[in-house]
Design an enzyme around this catalytic site. Structure first.
Site, PDB file in Angstrom:
ATOM      1  N   GLU A   1       4.234 -12.797   4.418  1.00  0.00           N
ATOM      2  CA  GLU A   1       4.170 -12.718   2.953  1.00  0.00           C
ATOM      3  C   GLU A   1       3.678 -11.352   2.510  1.00  0.00           C
ATOM      4  OE1 GLU A   1       0.907 -12.033   2.154  1.00  0.00           O
ATOM      5  OE2 GLU A   1       0.594 -12.409   4.307  1.00  0.00           O
TER       6      GLU A   1
ATOM      7  N   GLY B   1      -1.016  -8.768   7.110  1.00  0.00           N
ATOM      8  CA  GLY B   1      -0.023  -9.667   6.538  1.00  0.00           C
ATOM      9  C   GLY B   1       1.387  -9.197   6.825  1.00  0.00           C
ATOM     10  N   GLU B   2       2.339  -9.506   5.925  1.00  0.00           N
ATOM     11  CA  GLU B   2       3.774  -9.153   6.091  1.00  0.00           C
ATOM     12  C   GLU B   2       4.427  -9.901   7.243  1.00  0.00           C
ATOM     13  OE1 GLU B   2       4.226  -5.004   7.122  1.00  0.00           O
ATOM     14  OE2 GLU B   2       3.218  -4.305   5.323  1.00  0.00           O
ATOM     15  N   GLY B   3       3.716 -10.812   7.899  1.00  0.00           N
ATOM     16  CA  GLY B   3       4.232 -11.422   9.120  1.00  0.00           C
ATOM     17  C   GLY B   3       3.952 -10.599  10.363  1.00  0.00           C
TER      18      GLY B   3
END
Lengths: 318, 318
Positions: free
Chosen positions: B143, B285-287
């Site tokens: 995300e 984050g960001e995966g």
């Protein structure tokens, strides 16, 4: 170590499109490699994996549940591509070489005398050093040798002291009685070689094995070529720890790929002051934990080299 | 979950040329994937990575040091290939899709009313579910959304209780005063939405955001397609934890890729009873942590599928 390259790598990390420090240990690993490769943006074009195999006279003391011919059988398995290390090198892009060190001539039983003559020890050290490709960007080290968790525990106890039982674990799968035989053999070995206990090269010859000497040689050769090294688990680290006992700076260019489930590895990591890259409850050897960690190094450098900076991407800063 | 496939995978692991159990967590991961794919020898042909982005009304409360336009700037960076997640997907072989969820229409400020209407929440949930490729073998979730560590902490506090401060951390880099503003906003939000605190879907709408709802939708869609999911860090796990609060079995097919440095993640991992694959002090984050863990899954399956058995290799057993 190149502190200018380290600083440039750190500056680059802080310019990339992420909150500073948010890639955690990936940032540290990229900077570590930059430091040893002497460039702000190092790449891994060639990853070399070396697995050294040897046989050990101390097997006569019943220290391992597997028959000694398994060493040669596993070398054949490595050469046929069927072992864990083959799959891990393939998936993470390492070129694997397996170097069998006189498997038909095991070392002597260290409870009865020195495992190796000085000549045998130097020969193995030289074989390890000469196996290193100076064109490699990173070196993965591993070993195979039935009985060598006993050899590793003996080296660790000789270098760092403490109770022998604290260095000994199940290895490939010794039961309680097997572990007791390992402890007993090591205690007798330490007693027999008491006189040389402050002398790391003599410890290596008296209590080590050919693959341990080869690992020391490879670590030293990598250092002179400024190649960062990834050590594997308990047995590989114990071999390199002999160098640490001689001069602790000798392992500055080494990472430890993983923390082994073999209980003595924690003590060893504390003794040489290294935090492992991974913790996966592995206890296989062959370089498997080091080869697994190579994937993490590749990811660290992919971010380090491939990410856009805030300026390049037009992203606002905090 | 397919227990027959799990048993067959376990039997295969015990036949491979290594002491049983010696690949540690790599063995567990291979068996986990076998269980969800319903086959003894699963492979990852297609790894899908989905990153959902949203904007949050609660940013009006000064909960994030970055301006809100960074969400759209980072989405542009993802699309241009310049972010960490791009490099990690490339190095570990995942196909990345970035799904921006109405960035120009942030959710409402949850301190003043529900963040989303039921319609908005269901729409985002549907977008998440419909983004999942049923042909994928594994799904990586991530995300992006300025302010969403506050949203995550609000969801976690609403689902699992405890002191709000224990769920709140620096996120992208809040200082002490910023953290106090996060705690204050969440406490006011929880108070305002007190009436719905036992109702997970209502919690998601009242305190969540579009990317959180989309993550829930993707987790559910993956479940029906028997695709194992790798969740990322604190924010991604907090989103999925809403499903856990509804029925804890809903996350049985999910791994957590890494333990974030964001302090609330440990509490969240304890609350949903998951051991993370990696611990790398990451907090981006960001995966990114999930995509890093994909490399480990590939290594686990490479060993599981590629190794020779004792019988095939002619290696003696203990």
């Amino acid at each position: 170590a190149d502190t200018k390259a380290a600083e440039a790598a750190r500056a680059r990390q802080n310019s990339l499109t992420k909150p500073p420090g948010s890639l955690g240990r990936l940032e540290e690993l990229a900077e570590f490699i930059a430091t040893w490769r002497g460039t702000a943006r190092p790449e891994i074009w060639r990853a070399q994996a070396l697995v050294f195999a040897g046989n050990h006279g101390v097997c006569a003391q019943g220290v391992n549940p597997y028959p000694q011919e398994v060493t040669a059988q596993m070398v054949a398995n490595f050469r046929a591509g069927g072992a864990a290390i083959n799959q891990l090198c393939a998936v993470n892009g390492a070129d694997l070489s397996v170097i069998a060190l006189e498997l038909d001539r095991p070392t002597a039983d260290f409870t009865e005398g020195p495992a190796m003559s000085e000549t045998d020890c130097l020969d193995a050290l030289w074989q390890g050093a000469s196996a290193v490709d100076e064109g490699a960007d990173v070196l993965i080290l591993g070993e195979m040798g039935i009985g060598n968790s006993t050899v590793a525990a003996a080296l660790a106890a000789a270098c760092f002291g403490g109770r022998v039982a604290e260095w000994v674990g199940p290895g490939t799968g010794s039961d309680k009685a097997g572990i007791a035989r390992k402890v007993d053999a090591i205690e007798r070995g330490l007693k027999r070689h008491e006189a040389i206990l402050g002398d790391p090269p003599a410890i290596l010859a008296a209590l080590g094995g050919r693959e341990q000497a080869a690992i020391c040689g490879a670590v030293l050769a990598a250092r002179s070529a400024r190649i960062p090294v990834v050590l594997d688990g308990f047995i590989c680290t114990a071999a390199a720890a002999v160098l640490h006992a001689a001069d602790k700076r000798l392992l500055d260019h080494c990472l430890v790929g993983h923390a082994s489930a073999e209980p003595g590895h924690r003590n060893l990591l504390a003794a040489i002051d290294k935090r492992p890259v991974l913790e996966f409850d592995m206890r296989l050897g062959e370089g498997s934990g080091a080869a697994l960690a190579l994937g993490i190094l590749r990811a660290a450098l992919a971010c380090h080299n491939g990410m856009a900076t805030f300026a390049e991407a037009g992203v606002s800063e905090a």
